[in-house]
Design an enzyme around this catalytic site. Structure first.
Site, PDB file in Angstrom:
ATOM      1  N   SER A 156       3.289   7.045   1.101  1.00 33.87           N
ATOM      2  CA  SER A 156       4.159   6.587   0.026  1.00 33.87           C
ATOM      3  C   SER A 156       5.004   5.463   0.597  1.00 33.87           C
ATOM      4  O   SER A 156       5.690   5.651   1.616  1.00 33.87           O
ATOM      5  CB  SER A 156       5.042   7.745  -0.459  1.00 33.87           C
ATOM      6  N   GLU A 157       4.940   4.290  -0.001  1.00 33.58           N
ATOM      7  CA  GLU A 157       5.508   3.097   0.622  1.00 33.58           C
ATOM      8  C   GLU A 157       7.013   3.145   0.828  1.00 33.58           C
ATOM      9  O   GLU A 157       7.564   2.336   1.570  1.00 33.58           O
ATOM     10  CB  GLU A 157       5.149   1.847  -0.186  1.00 33.58           C
ATOM     11  N   ASN A 158       7.693   4.084   0.195  1.00 33.67           N
ATOM     12  CA  ASN A 158       9.133   4.205   0.407  1.00 33.67           C
ATOM     13  C   ASN A 158       9.460   4.952   1.693  1.00 33.67           C
ATOM     14  O   ASN A 158      10.628   5.176   1.996  1.00 33.67           O
ATOM     15  CB  ASN A 158       9.829   4.850  -0.799  1.00 33.67           C
TER      16      ASN A 158
END
Lengths: 232, 218
Positions: free
Chosen positions: B45-47
Protein backbone atom coordinates in the site's frame (compact mmCIF):
# COMPACT_ATOMS: atom_id res chain seq x y z
CA UNK A 1 17.35 20.64 25.53
CA UNK A 2 14.63 23.27 25.67
CA UNK A 3 12.53 21.73 22.94
CA UNK A 4 9.38 21.11 24.90
CA UNK A 5 6.61 23.67 24.55
CA UNK A 6 3.25 23.62 26.31
CA UNK A 7 0.90 23.39 23.40
CA UNK A 8 0.26 24.04 19.71
CA UNK A 9 -0.27 27.78 20.17
CA UNK A 10 3.19 28.10 21.64
CA UNK A 11 4.67 25.81 19.00
CA UNK A 12 3.41 27.91 16.09
CA UNK A 13 4.00 31.29 17.73
CA UNK A 14 6.32 32.59 15.03
CA UNK A 15 4.58 31.25 11.95
CA UNK A 16 3.76 34.28 9.85
CA UNK A 17 1.69 35.22 6.81
CA UNK A 18 3.20 34.09 3.56
CA UNK A 19 5.30 31.26 4.98
CA UNK A 20 5.77 27.79 3.47
CA UNK A 21 4.66 24.93 5.72
CA UNK A 22 4.99 21.17 5.37
CA UNK A 23 2.18 19.24 7.04
CA UNK A 24 2.39 15.53 7.63
CA UNK A 25 -0.40 13.05 7.12
CA UNK A 26 -1.96 10.88 4.42
CA UNK A 27 -5.67 11.51 3.97
CA UNK A 28 -6.86 12.06 7.52
CA UNK A 29 -4.31 9.65 8.97
CA UNK A 30 -1.36 10.98 10.97
CA UNK A 31 -2.51 14.60 10.84
CA UNK A 32 -1.02 17.19 13.21
CA UNK A 33 -4.52 18.01 14.46
CA UNK A 34 -3.53 20.37 17.30
CA UNK A 35 -1.27 22.53 15.13
CA UNK A 36 -3.87 22.76 12.38
CA UNK A 37 -6.45 23.92 14.92
CA UNK A 38 -3.94 26.47 16.23
CA UNK A 39 -3.22 27.76 12.72
CA UNK A 40 -6.95 28.15 12.13
CA UNK A 41 -7.28 30.05 15.41
CA UNK A 42 -4.25 32.25 14.66
CA UNK A 43 -5.66 33.08 11.20
CA UNK A 44 -2.26 33.29 9.45
CA UNK A 45 -2.84 33.77 5.75
CA UNK A 46 -1.08 33.62 2.39
CA UNK A 47 0.38 30.21 3.27
CA UNK A 48 1.96 27.75 0.90
CA UNK A 49 1.15 24.28 2.23
CA UNK A 50 3.05 21.19 1.19
CA UNK A 51 0.91 18.22 2.17
CA UNK A 52 -0.10 15.06 0.31
CA UNK A 53 -3.82 15.75 0.67
CA UNK A 54 -6.10 18.61 1.64
CA UNK A 55 -8.22 16.82 4.22
CA UNK A 56 -11.97 16.99 3.95
CA UNK A 57 -14.14 20.09 4.18
CA UNK A 58 -14.33 20.11 7.96
CA UNK A 59 -11.15 18.31 8.99
CA UNK A 60 -7.46 18.72 8.31
CA UNK A 61 -6.25 21.42 5.95
CA UNK A 62 -9.86 21.79 4.78
CA UNK A 63 -10.39 23.90 7.89
CA UNK A 64 -7.68 26.31 6.75
CA UNK A 65 -9.06 26.38 3.22
CA UNK A 66 -12.49 27.34 4.54
CA UNK A 67 -10.92 30.43 6.10
CA UNK A 68 -9.01 31.21 2.91
CA UNK A 69 -5.68 30.93 4.71
CA UNK A 70 -3.97 28.99 1.94
CA UNK A 71 -2.58 30.78 -1.09
CA UNK A 72 -0.99 27.71 -2.62
CA UNK A 73 -1.22 23.95 -2.11
CA UNK A 74 1.38 21.48 -3.20
CA UNK A 75 -0.24 18.05 -3.06
CA UNK A 76 -0.65 14.80 -4.94
CA UNK A 77 -4.36 14.18 -4.45
CA UNK A 78 -7.13 16.49 -3.35
CA UNK A 79 -10.15 14.46 -4.30
CA UNK A 80 -11.87 14.31 -0.96
CA UNK A 81 -12.28 18.03 -0.41
CA UNK A 82 -15.09 19.67 -2.35
CA UNK A 83 -14.17 23.20 -1.24
CA UNK A 84 -10.62 22.62 -2.45
CA UNK A 85 -11.75 21.42 -5.87
CA UNK A 86 -14.06 24.41 -6.11
CA UNK A 87 -11.32 26.90 -5.20
CA UNK A 88 -9.00 25.17 -7.66
CA UNK A 89 -11.39 25.16 -10.61
CA UNK A 90 -12.37 28.79 -9.93
CA UNK A 91 -8.75 29.96 -9.77
CA UNK A 92 -8.92 31.29 -6.20
CA UNK A 93 -6.35 28.80 -5.03
CA UNK A 94 -3.00 28.14 -6.66
CA UNK A 95 -2.37 24.42 -6.85
CA UNK A 96 0.59 22.38 -7.84
CA UNK A 97 -0.39 18.73 -8.21
CA UNK A 98 2.71 16.58 -8.13
CA UNK A 99 3.24 12.82 -8.09
CA UNK A 100 3.14 11.41 -4.57
CA UNK A 101 6.58 9.83 -4.85
CA UNK A 102 8.03 13.10 -6.09
CA UNK A 103 6.45 14.93 -3.15
CA UNK A 104 7.92 12.48 -0.66
CA UNK A 105 11.32 12.44 -2.30
CA UNK A 106 11.62 16.23 -2.58
CA UNK A 107 11.06 16.33 1.20
CA UNK A 108 13.62 13.58 1.63
CA UNK A 109 16.13 15.47 -0.52
CA UNK A 110 15.80 18.53 1.70
CA UNK A 111 16.31 16.39 4.78
CA UNK A 112 19.31 14.61 3.28
CA UNK A 113 20.99 17.81 2.13
CA UNK A 114 20.59 17.05 -1.59
CA UNK A 115 19.60 19.96 -3.82
CA UNK A 116 17.79 17.86 -6.39
CA UNK A 117 16.67 14.36 -7.26
CA UNK A 118 15.92 12.52 -10.47
CA UNK A 119 12.71 10.59 -10.94
CA UNK A 120 10.94 9.04 -13.96
CA UNK A 121 7.52 9.97 -12.58
CA UNK A 122 5.83 12.40 -14.92
CA UNK A 123 8.03 11.89 -17.98
CA UNK A 124 5.86 12.45 -21.06
CA UNK A 125 3.14 14.20 -19.06
CA UNK A 126 2.28 17.78 -18.15
CA UNK A 127 4.29 17.33 -14.94
CA UNK A 128 7.45 17.43 -17.09
CA UNK A 129 6.74 20.90 -18.48
CA UNK A 130 9.58 23.34 -17.93
CA UNK A 131 11.78 20.80 -16.22
CA UNK A 132 15.19 19.50 -17.09
CA UNK A 133 15.23 15.94 -18.43
CA UNK A 134 18.31 13.76 -18.14
CA UNK A 135 18.88 10.33 -19.57
CA UNK A 136 20.53 7.70 -17.41
CA UNK A 137 21.17 4.23 -18.80
CA UNK A 138 18.69 4.77 -21.61
CA UNK A 139 15.83 6.01 -19.42
CA UNK A 140 14.57 9.59 -19.08
CA UNK A 141 14.31 11.23 -15.66
CA UNK A 142 12.98 14.60 -14.50
CA UNK A 143 15.16 16.73 -12.27
CA UNK A 144 13.10 17.82 -9.27
CA UNK A 145 14.26 20.25 -6.59
CA UNK A 146 14.41 19.73 -2.86
CA UNK A 147 11.65 21.62 -1.03
CA UNK A 148 12.46 24.62 1.13
CA UNK A 149 9.93 24.95 3.93
CA UNK A 150 9.99 27.45 6.78
CA UNK A 151 8.28 24.97 9.09
CA UNK A 152 7.55 21.25 9.03
CA UNK A 153 4.64 20.25 11.25
CA UNK A 154 4.44 16.56 12.02
CA UNK A 155 2.45 14.16 14.13
CA UNK A 156 4.03 11.22 15.94
CA UNK A 157 2.79 8.59 18.36
CA UNK A 158 5.45 9.03 21.02
CA UNK A 159 8.26 11.47 21.46
CA UNK A 160 10.73 12.27 24.15
CA UNK A 161 11.92 15.61 25.49
CA UNK A 162 14.95 15.47 23.22
CA UNK A 163 12.74 15.30 20.15
CA UNK A 164 13.18 11.62 19.28
CA UNK A 165 10.00 10.39 17.60
CA UNK A 166 8.23 7.09 17.08
CA UNK A 167 5.27 6.73 14.74
CA UNK A 168 2.42 4.25 14.77
CA UNK A 169 1.23 2.18 11.82
CA UNK A 170 0.30 4.00 8.63
CA UNK A 171 0.02 7.27 10.53
CA UNK A 172 3.74 7.41 9.78
CA UNK A 173 3.50 8.20 6.01
CA UNK A 174 5.00 11.63 5.25
CA UNK A 175 5.79 12.61 8.82
CA UNK A 176 9.37 11.26 9.00
CA UNK A 177 10.54 12.80 5.73
CA UNK A 178 8.92 16.14 6.51
CA UNK A 179 10.37 16.10 10.02
CA UNK A 180 13.83 16.00 8.48
CA UNK A 181 13.10 18.73 5.95
CA UNK A 182 11.75 21.80 7.72
CA UNK A 183 13.97 24.70 8.69
CA UNK A 184 12.10 24.45 11.96
CA UNK A 185 10.29 21.21 12.79
CA UNK A 186 7.37 21.10 15.18
CA UNK A 187 6.26 17.70 16.43
CA UNK A 188 3.03 16.98 18.26
CA UNK A 189 2.86 13.62 19.99
CA UNK A 190 0.20 11.53 21.68
CA UNK A 191 2.57 10.75 24.51
CA UNK A 192 5.55 12.81 25.61
CA UNK A 193 8.08 10.68 27.46
CA UNK A 194 11.43 11.10 29.18
CA UNK A 195 14.81 10.55 27.56
CA UNK A 196 15.59 6.88 28.08
CA UNK A 197 11.98 5.74 27.69
CA UNK A 198 12.50 5.20 23.97
CA UNK A 199 14.82 2.40 22.89
CA UNK A 200 17.45 4.02 20.61
CA UNK A 201 17.06 1.08 18.22
CA UNK A 202 13.38 1.93 17.78
CA UNK A 203 13.57 5.69 17.21
CA UNK A 204 12.16 6.58 13.78
CA UNK A 205 13.15 10.26 13.73
CA UNK A 206 16.26 11.23 15.70
CA UNK A 207 15.73 14.31 17.85
CA UNK A 208 18.33 16.31 15.95
CA UNK A 209 15.66 17.04 13.36
CA UNK A 210 13.05 18.25 15.83
CA UNK A 211 13.11 21.78 17.25
CA UNK A 212 9.85 21.91 19.17
CA UNK A 213 7.78 19.12 20.68
CA UNK A 214 4.60 19.09 22.74
CA UNK A 215 2.09 16.69 24.15
CA UNK A 216 -1.02 16.91 21.98
CA UNK A 217 -4.58 16.71 23.28
CA UNK A 218 -8.03 15.54 22.21
CA UNK A 219 -7.13 13.68 19.02
CA UNK A 220 -10.21 12.99 16.96
CA UNK A 221 -8.37 10.62 14.56
CA UNK A 222 -11.23 10.71 12.13
CA UNK A 223 -11.66 7.73 9.82
CA UNK A 224 -12.20 8.82 6.24
CA UNK A 225 -13.66 5.52 5.01
CA UNK A 226 -14.73 3.02 7.58
CA UNK A 227 -14.62 -0.31 5.71
CA UNK A 228 -15.28 -3.60 7.47
CA UNK A 229 -15.74 -7.24 6.64
CA UNK A 230 -18.53 -9.48 7.82
CA UNK A 231 -18.16 -11.95 10.65
CA UNK A 232 -19.14 -15.23 9.04
CA UNK B 1 -19.14 -9.87 -20.85
CA UNK B 2 -17.36 -9.57 -17.55
CA UNK B 3 -18.48 -7.47 -14.64
CA UNK B 4 -16.00 -5.76 -12.26
CA UNK B 5 -15.60 -8.92 -10.20
CA UNK B 6 -14.96 -10.92 -13.36
CA UNK B 7 -12.25 -8.54 -14.50
CA UNK B 8 -10.64 -8.68 -11.06
CA UNK B 9 -10.81 -12.47 -11.01
CA UNK B 10 -9.12 -12.75 -14.42
CA UNK B 11 -6.34 -10.34 -13.45
CA UNK B 12 -5.69 -12.32 -10.26
CA UNK B 13 -4.58 -15.24 -12.46
CA UNK B 14 -1.55 -13.17 -13.51
CA UNK B 15 -0.21 -13.03 -9.97
CA UNK B 16 2.68 -15.37 -9.28
CA UNK B 17 3.84 -16.93 -6.04
CA UNK B 18 6.09 -14.64 -4.05
CA UNK B 19 5.00 -11.48 -5.84
CA UNK B 20 4.88 -8.05 -4.24
CA UNK B 21 1.87 -6.33 -5.74
CA UNK B 22 0.44 -2.82 -5.71
CA UNK B 23 -3.29 -2.55 -6.28
CA UNK B 24 -4.80 0.75 -7.40
CA UNK B 25 -8.14 2.19 -6.39
CA UNK B 26 -11.33 0.80 -7.92
CA UNK B 27 -11.49 -2.56 -9.70
CA UNK B 28 -7.85 -3.37 -8.83
CA UNK B 29 -8.64 -3.53 -5.09
CA UNK B 30 -11.09 -6.35 -5.83
CA UNK B 31 -8.19 -8.45 -7.17
CA UNK B 32 -7.15 -9.09 -3.55
CA UNK B 33 -10.26 -11.23 -3.10
CA UNK B 34 -9.30 -13.59 -5.94
CA UNK B 35 -5.66 -14.37 -5.33
CA UNK B 36 -5.34 -18.08 -6.14
CA UNK B 37 -5.07 -20.51 -3.21
CA UNK B 38 -1.65 -21.72 -2.27
CA UNK B 39 0.32 -18.78 -3.54
CA UNK B 40 1.96 -16.21 -1.30
CA UNK B 41 1.49 -12.60 -2.25
CA UNK B 42 2.41 -9.47 -0.36
CA UNK B 43 0.26 -6.43 -1.09
CA UNK B 44 1.97 -3.07 -1.01
CA UNK B 45 0.00 0.00 0.00
CA UNK B 46 1.76 3.13 -1.21
CA UNK B 47 1.04 5.06 1.98
CA UNK B 48 3.66 2.94 3.69
CA UNK B 49 2.73 -0.71 4.25
CA UNK B 50 3.77 -4.12 2.97
CA UNK B 51 1.44 -6.91 4.00
CA UNK B 52 -1.93 -5.26 3.63
CA UNK B 53 -4.68 -7.54 4.91
CA UNK B 54 -8.46 -7.57 4.61
CA UNK B 55 -10.85 -5.00 6.04
CA UNK B 56 -11.21 -5.24 9.85
CA UNK B 57 -14.24 -6.72 11.57
CA UNK B 58 -16.81 -4.22 12.80
CA UNK B 59 -15.57 -2.57 15.97
CA UNK B 60 -11.92 -3.32 15.23
CA UNK B 61 -11.23 -0.40 12.90
CA UNK B 62 -7.94 1.38 13.61
CA UNK B 63 -7.79 5.00 12.41
CA UNK B 64 -4.02 4.73 12.15
CA UNK B 65 -4.19 1.77 9.75
CA UNK B 66 -5.51 2.63 6.31
CA UNK B 67 -4.73 1.83 2.68
CA UNK B 68 -3.96 4.15 -0.23
CA UNK B 69 -7.68 4.57 -0.84
CA UNK B 70 -8.10 5.85 2.77
CA UNK B 71 -10.06 2.72 3.78
CA UNK B 72 -9.54 1.01 7.14
CA UNK B 73 -7.62 -2.25 6.75
CA UNK B 74 -5.64 -4.75 8.79
CA UNK B 75 -2.08 -5.98 8.51
CA UNK B 76 -1.00 -9.59 8.03
CA UNK B 77 1.79 -11.43 9.87
CA UNK B 78 5.12 -10.41 8.34
CA UNK B 79 3.96 -6.87 7.58
CA UNK B 80 6.22 -3.88 7.58
CA UNK B 81 5.49 -0.17 7.99
CA UNK B 82 7.71 2.48 6.41
CA UNK B 83 7.54 6.11 5.36
CA UNK B 84 6.34 7.56 2.07
CA UNK B 85 9.83 8.12 0.68
CA UNK B 86 10.76 4.47 1.19
CA UNK B 87 7.41 3.43 -0.26
CA UNK B 88 8.04 5.17 -3.53
CA UNK B 89 11.69 4.24 -3.36
CA UNK B 90 10.83 0.55 -3.49
CA UNK B 91 8.44 1.23 -6.35
CA UNK B 92 11.04 3.21 -8.30
CA UNK B 93 13.73 0.60 -7.63
CA UNK B 94 11.45 -2.07 -9.11
CA UNK B 95 11.08 -4.15 -5.97
CA UNK B 96 7.33 -4.22 -6.53
CA UNK B 97 6.75 -6.98 -9.10
CA UNK B 98 3.31 -6.06 -10.39
CA UNK B 99 1.18 -2.94 -10.51
CA UNK B 100 -2.52 -3.19 -11.25
CA UNK B 101 -4.43 0.00 -11.87
CA UNK B 102 -7.43 1.47 -13.62
CA UNK B 103 -7.49 3.67 -16.70
CA UNK B 104 -9.74 6.04 -18.54
CA UNK B 105 -7.81 5.61 -21.79
CA UNK B 106 -4.93 3.49 -23.06
CA UNK B 107 -3.19 4.05 -26.40
CA UNK B 108 -1.86 1.45 -28.81
CA UNK B 109 1.72 2.24 -27.76
CA UNK B 110 0.95 1.78 -24.08
CA UNK B 111 0.32 5.35 -22.97
CA UNK B 112 -2.15 5.63 -20.09
CA UNK B 113 -4.48 8.41 -18.99
CA UNK B 114 -6.15 7.91 -15.65
CA UNK B 115 -5.88 11.02 -13.55
CA UNK B 116 -7.47 14.10 -15.06
CA UNK B 117 -10.47 15.26 -17.05
CA UNK B 118 -9.68 18.95 -17.70
CA UNK B 119 -12.28 21.31 -16.28
CA UNK B 120 -14.20 18.46 -14.67
CA UNK B 121 -12.07 16.17 -12.58
CA UNK B 122 -8.75 17.44 -11.35
CA UNK B 123 -8.26 15.48 -8.16
CA UNK B 124 -4.59 14.78 -8.69
CA UNK B 125 -2.46 11.85 -9.75
CA UNK B 126 -1.53 10.46 -6.34
CA UNK B 127 0.99 7.67 -6.84
CA UNK B 128 -0.14 6.68 -10.32
CA UNK B 129 2.63 8.46 -12.23
CA UNK B 130 5.32 6.95 -10.03
CA UNK B 131 3.85 3.48 -10.45
CA UNK B 132 3.52 3.56 -14.22
CA UNK B 133 6.95 5.15 -14.73
CA UNK B 134 8.74 2.50 -12.72
CA UNK B 135 6.88 -0.80 -12.77
CA UNK B 136 8.02 -3.45 -15.20
CA UNK B 137 4.74 -5.31 -15.02
CA UNK B 138 1.66 -3.17 -15.42
CA UNK B 139 -1.82 -4.61 -15.86
CA UNK B 140 -4.72 -2.25 -16.47
CA UNK B 141 -8.29 -3.00 -15.45
CA UNK B 142 -10.67 -0.86 -17.45
CA UNK B 143 -13.91 -0.60 -19.37
CA UNK B 144 -13.37 -1.25 -23.07
CA UNK B 145 -15.93 1.36 -24.08
CA UNK B 146 -17.40 4.35 -22.25
CA UNK B 147 -21.09 4.89 -21.49
CA UNK B 148 -21.59 6.39 -24.96
CA UNK B 149 -20.14 3.24 -26.52
CA UNK B 150 -16.91 4.98 -27.58
CA UNK B 151 -13.69 3.00 -27.47
CA UNK B 152 -11.20 3.69 -24.70
CA UNK B 153 -8.45 1.69 -26.41
CA UNK B 154 -7.22 4.36 -28.78
CA UNK B 155 -4.52 5.20 -31.31
CA UNK B 156 -3.62 8.13 -29.03
CA UNK B 157 -4.97 9.19 -25.66
CA UNK B 158 -7.06 12.35 -25.70
CA UNK B 159 -6.94 12.95 -21.95
CA UNK B 160 -3.88 14.22 -20.02
CA UNK B 161 -1.36 11.42 -19.71
CA UNK B 162 -0.30 9.59 -16.57
CA UNK B 163 2.58 7.84 -18.32
CA UNK B 164 3.95 6.83 -21.72
CA UNK B 165 4.89 3.46 -23.25
CA UNK B 166 4.17 1.63 -20.03
CA UNK B 167 1.05 -0.53 -20.15
CA UNK B 168 1.78 -4.21 -20.85
CA UNK B 169 -1.55 -5.97 -20.43
CA UNK B 170 -5.20 -4.91 -20.32
CA UNK B 171 -8.24 -6.73 -19.04
CA UNK B 172 -11.64 -5.27 -19.94
CA UNK B 173 -15.25 -6.45 -19.77
CA UNK B 174 -14.75 -7.78 -23.32
CA UNK B 175 -11.21 -9.09 -23.59
CA UNK B 176 -7.66 -9.69 -22.45
CA UNK B 177 -5.10 -7.90 -24.58
CA UNK B 178 -1.35 -7.37 -24.62
CA UNK B 179 0.21 -4.10 -25.70
CA UNK B 180 2.94 -4.94 -28.19
CA UNK B 181 6.40 -3.34 -27.82
CA UNK B 182 6.19 -2.05 -31.41
CA UNK B 183 2.67 -0.75 -30.89
CA UNK B 184 -0.78 -2.21 -31.22
CA UNK B 185 -3.17 -4.21 -29.05
CA UNK B 186 -2.88 -7.98 -29.41
CA UNK B 187 -6.06 -9.86 -28.63
CA UNK B 188 -5.40 -12.81 -26.33
CA UNK B 189 -8.76 -13.90 -24.95
CA UNK B 190 -12.44 -13.12 -25.40
CA UNK B 191 -14.75 -12.62 -22.40
CA UNK B 192 -17.50 -15.25 -22.09
CA UNK B 193 -20.15 -14.73 -24.76
CA UNK B 194 -18.19 -12.03 -26.58
CA UNK B 195 -17.21 -12.35 -30.23
CA UNK B 196 -14.03 -11.21 -31.96
CA UNK B 197 -16.20 -8.94 -34.12
CA UNK B 198 -17.58 -7.18 -31.05
CA UNK B 199 -14.06 -6.58 -29.78
CA UNK B 200 -12.94 -5.23 -33.18
CA UNK B 201 -15.81 -2.74 -33.17
CA UNK B 202 -14.99 -1.64 -29.63
CA UNK B 203 -11.28 -1.06 -30.27
CA UNK B 204 -10.30 2.17 -32.05
CA UNK B 205 -6.57 1.55 -31.81
CA UNK B 206 -4.61 -0.93 -33.93
CA UNK B 207 -5.77 -4.46 -33.05
CA UNK B 208 -3.81 -7.57 -33.93
CA UNK B 209 -5.74 -10.82 -34.16
CA UNK B 210 -3.76 -13.99 -34.81
CA UNK B 211 -5.51 -17.30 -35.21
CA UNK B 212 -8.36 -18.61 -33.10
CA UNK B 213 -9.00 -16.45 -30.05
CA UNK B 214 -10.01 -18.58 -27.05
CA UNK B 215 -12.83 -17.69 -24.69
CA UNK B 216 -11.73 -16.83 -21.17
CA UNK B 217 -11.60 -19.68 -18.74
CA UNK B 218 -13.91 -18.72 -15.80
Amino acid sequence: MLKVVSNADEAIRDIQDGMTLMLGGFGLCGLPENCIAALVKKKVTGLTCISNNAGVDDFGIGLMLKQRQVKKMISSYVGENAEFERQLLSGELEVELIPQGTLATRCMAAGYGMPAIFTPAGIGTEVAEGKEVRNFNGKDYLMEMAFDADFAIVKAWKGDRMGNLVYRSTARNFNPVMAMAGRVTIAEVEELVEPGDLDPDHVHTPGIYVHRIFQGVDYEKRIEQRTVRKNI
Amino acid sequence: MLDKEGIAKRIAKEIKDGYYVNLGIGIPTLVANYIPDGINVVLQSENGLLGMGPFPFEGEEDPDTINAGKQTITTLPGSAIFDSAMSFGMIRAKKVNLTILGAMEVSENGDIANWKIPGKMVKGMGGAMDLVASAENIIVAMQHVNKAGESKLLPNCTLPLTGINCVKKIVTELAVLDVLPDGGFKLLERAPGVSVEEIKLATAGKLLIEGEIPEMDT
